[in-house]
Each structure stands twice: as C-alpha cells, then as structure tokens.
Design a protein around this motif. Structure first.
Motif, short mmCIF file in Angstrom:
data_model
loop_
_atom_site.label_atom_id
_atom_site.label_comp_id
_atom_site.label_asym_id
_atom_site.label_seq_id
_atom_site.Cartn_x
_atom_site.Cartn_y
_atom_site.Cartn_z
N ALA A 118 0.83 -1.21 0.00
CA ALA A 118 0.00 0.00 0.00
C ALA A 118 0.86 1.25 0.00
CB ALA A 118 -0.93 -0.01 1.21
N GLN A 122 0.59 4.00 -3.14
CA GLN A 122 -0.06 5.28 -2.84
C GLN A 122 0.12 6.31 -3.95
OE1 GLN A 122 -0.43 6.62 1.65
NE2 GLN A 122 1.64 5.89 1.26
N LEU A 133 -4.87 -0.52 -2.14
CA LEU A 133 -5.18 0.51 -1.14
C LEU A 133 -6.54 0.27 -0.50
CD1 LEU A 133 -3.81 3.62 -3.06
CD2 LEU A 133 -2.84 2.59 -0.99
N ARG A 134 -7.50 -0.20 -1.31
CA ARG A 134 -8.83 -0.49 -0.78
C ARG A 134 -8.77 -1.66 0.20
NH1 ARG A 134 -11.14 -1.97 -5.20
NH2 ARG A 134 -11.19 0.15 -6.01
N ASN A 137 -7.24 -0.50 3.44
CA ASN A 137 -8.19 0.32 4.19
C ASN A 137 -9.25 -0.54 4.87
OD1 ASN A 137 -9.43 2.98 4.86
ND2 ASN A 137 -11.08 2.23 3.54
N GLU A 138 -9.72 -1.58 4.16
CA GLU A 138 -10.73 -2.47 4.75
C GLU A 138 -10.17 -3.24 5.94
OE1 GLU A 138 -12.10 -4.92 1.58
OE2 GLU A 138 -13.25 -3.32 0.60
N LYS A 140 -7.91 -2.03 7.83
CA LYS A 140 -7.43 -1.00 8.75
C LYS A 140 -5.91 -1.07 8.94
CE LYS A 140 -11.76 -0.43 11.30
NZ LYS A 140 -12.56 -1.09 10.26
N THR A 142 -2.34 0.65 7.98
CA THR A 142 -1.77 1.93 7.53
C THR A 142 -0.64 1.67 6.54
OG1 THR A 142 -2.26 2.92 9.68
CG2 THR A 142 -0.66 4.06 8.27
#
Length: 386
Positions: A118, A122, A133-134, A137-138, A140, A142
């Motif tokens: 990720a 970016q 990236l999705r 994010n799912e 959680k 970083t």
C-alpha cells in the motif's frame, strides 16, 4: 469559384451576341441568359454538401456522450476494418478487488506485506493500486512509509522500506530478475494463472491476486461489431496468458496478444494498422502511445486517465462500449450522405447551366433550382442528427 462563374457569365454576355446573333437585352438576350447561367451555376449546394453532413454527425455523437476531436475522424472510422481492445478498464469494469494475498517465499506477515504494498501503491494511478489501497483500508492497515518511491513506466514501482529493505511491486517480468534462486523456484512452482501482481521485499516474495468483472455491455457490443460493422476484433493487454484467454473465450475474441509492455503494445498496433484501418480502445496511461498510433484512438472518459483522453481521437464520456458499433455505422452513413450531397449538388448545377445558356430555363426557374438544390442538400445532411 464564384469569381470564376461571374467572369464566365461576363464572357457569355459579350460573346453570345456575336456567335449566335442574339440581342443583348430581353428574355432571349445575352444578358438575361448570362444572369440565369450565373444563378444556376452558383455552387452554394456544393459548398455546404460536406460541412453540414459532418456537423450533423458530430452533433448526433455529442448527444450520445461521444466527443469527436474533428470531423476527419469520421472518415478514418469509416475506413477501419479492425478493432483492438485493452482488457482491464475497457472490456472489464476496471474496479479490481484484491481477493487473496499469497506468501510465496519468506516469513514476513501478510499484514506487513500489505502495508508495504500500500505504501508503494499510494503514488500510482492504476486499478491494481486502487485495489491494494482499498484492501489495506478495509483491513485498517496503515500504508508503510516509502521515502524514495519510484515508478518504472509499464512495469511497476520500487522503493526502500523504513528498515532499509528494497521493495518492488508490479509485473512479474519486472520482479523476476531480482529474485534469488529460492524465490524464483517458489514462484515457478506456484506461478499464478489469474490476474495478479508480485511484491518483493528484500528476498521475500508475495503474490497479490485480483478479481475483475466484465462490463455488462462488453459481450453484446462485440457481437454487434462483428455482425453489423463487420469488424475483426483483437485483444491487446499486459495481463497474463490465463487471465487473457479466459476473457477472450467469454467474449469470442480470436486475435489475442498478452504480456505486452507499453512499447510492445505500440509495436503491435503499428503492425495491425498496416493490415487495414485500426480502431484502438483503451483507458490507461500505458495505452496512450497505442491510442495515438492507431488510425482512430478511443478512450473512456470516466475511468480513463487524462493521458489516454489527451492521446485519443474519440472520448466515450459515459464509458459505454455499446456506442462503438453505433459510431462506426454513423461514420459510414456520414460518408454515404456526403457522396449523395455532392452528386445532388453537381447534378443540379450541370442540369441547369447548359439549358440556361440555351434559353430553355427562365430566370425564376434557375432561382428555384439553385435554392431547391441547397435546401435538399441541407435536409439530407440533417438526417444524420438521428
């Protein structure tokens, strides 16, 4: 042209009386016949024959959300015999999902690998980057900081992690030269047969597997191109063989070219263009050179990158592939209407000018023929608004 016919009318005015013994004045006179000839020969219908047809066709395209960067593109479209498609984002939705992360070699956790991936993705503009990236994010997670991020066009991304390890993600051809013997053996043993990218962190290897869905309109659109537009269809993609053949089999595409880098795709487009006019449909940054090289380049307005939109000749503002068959047929109809307009305009001029000189056509009839021909040409062009 108008000056030429005016001078020709003056010539007839002063030569007809001497050649045929006609009077200068009166309805049978040279001046009357010259004026009738001038009106009959005025090329108004001929002048508007082409631009009115193009403007009507361009307006019809605009109402359907199709942006043409010039009327001559219609000429090029009408001459094309082959259509080539990019896969991801063009025939498919381009909304990838990362459904599985496989550790192929090493001990680093999947979560840490996802964080590093990720961090690399970016700064990228690609459906796979969005999927990674999705997924992060799912879960959680970083994204890890990658201070010296670098993009290698058409291949992937590279950088250095906070621990000093070199990290690379992208196409297998980009990663494989950097693998150790153990990592290469692990990759060859479990070589992915689906849409995927490879992540290398130091000596540790991971594979990210993605899922993509075909657009609902892809299959009927390609069938219409084959049956109605009589176009041959090809698939040009940088994806793996297995994923490409799966899509090609579903859509009935016979000409398949996979594992293409941007320069390979450009060369293939140049080669296919020599076989006849080529329409190239794509959406990504990597498609831009091919879109510019094709006879006609078509990009997607919503999902497409700014580079692809700028390089293309046509933009589908609604990303609807079903418009392609309609556009090709509209281009061919436009060429036919232009020819009809030119024939009609020339016929009116030729049929009215000689009788005008012979005195068979009165002035009022020459006016009707002239204006009537212009109106008919305009009305014929307006049919393209449908």
């Amino acid at each position: 042209i108008n000056v030429f016919f005016f001078l020709l009318s003056l010539l007839f005015t002063f030569t007809l009386p001497y050649l045929f013994g006609l009077p200068f004045l009166g309805e049978e006179g040279a001046i009357y016949r010259a004026l009738t000839f001038l009106i009959a020969a005025s090329p108004c219908a001929l002048i508007i024959a082409t631009p009115t047809a193009y403007l009507s066709a361009i307006s019809a395209c605009a109402r359907r959300g199709i942006l043409l960067k010039g009327g001559t593109i219609l000429d090029a479209l009408a001459s094309c015999t082959l259509t080539a498609f990019d896969k991801t984002g063009t025939l498919t939705t381009g909304s990838l999902s990362c459904h599985h992360i496989e550790r192929m070699h090493g001990t680093t956790s999947i979560e840490e690998a996802l964080a590093i991936a990720a961090g690399l993705e970016q700064g990228a503009v690609h459906p796979m980057a969005e999927a990674v990236l999705r997924e992060a994010n799912e879960q959680k997670i970083t994204p890890a900081p990658i201070p010296d991020f670098n993009a290698v066009a058409g291949y992937g991304l590279e950088g250095t992690t906070s621990s000093g390890a070199r990290a690379l993600i992208g196409h297998p051809d980009f990663i494989l030269p950097h693998l150790s013997q153990e990592a290469r053996a692990a990759y060859e043993k479990n070589r992915p047969d689906s849409l995927s990218s490879v992540l290398l962190i130091g000596e540790e290897l991971f594979c990210f597997h993605y899922k993509d869905e075909l657009r609902e309109e892809s299959l009927p659109s390609l069938e219409a191109l084959r049956k109605e537009s009589k176009l041959t269809i090809a698939l040009l993609t940088g994806d793996h063989s297995a994923a490409t053949h799966q899509v090609a089999e579903t859509l009935g595409i016979e000409k398949i070219f996979f594992d293409l880098r941007p320069e390979d795709k450009l060369d293939k487009v140049a080669e296919l263009s020599k076989q006849g006019g080529l329409i190239m449909v794509g959406d990504g940054v990597n498609d831009a050179p091919a879109l510019a090289r094709a006879t006609v380049g078509i990009s997607m307005g919503k999902i497409g990158s700014a580079t692809a939109v700028d390089a293309s000749d046509v933009v589908f503002l609604r990303d609807d592939l079903s418009h392609l068959n309609w556009l090709v047929l509209k281009a061919r109809t436009t060429m036919r209407v232009v020819k009809e307009n030119l024939i009609l305009a020339l016929a009116v001029i030729l049929l009215a000018t000689t009788p005008a000189l012979l005195g068979w056509v009165p002035l009022w009839l020459a006016v009707i023929l002239h204006e009537g021909g212009t109106v008919l040409v305009g009305l014929n062009s307006l049919r393209l608004l449908r």
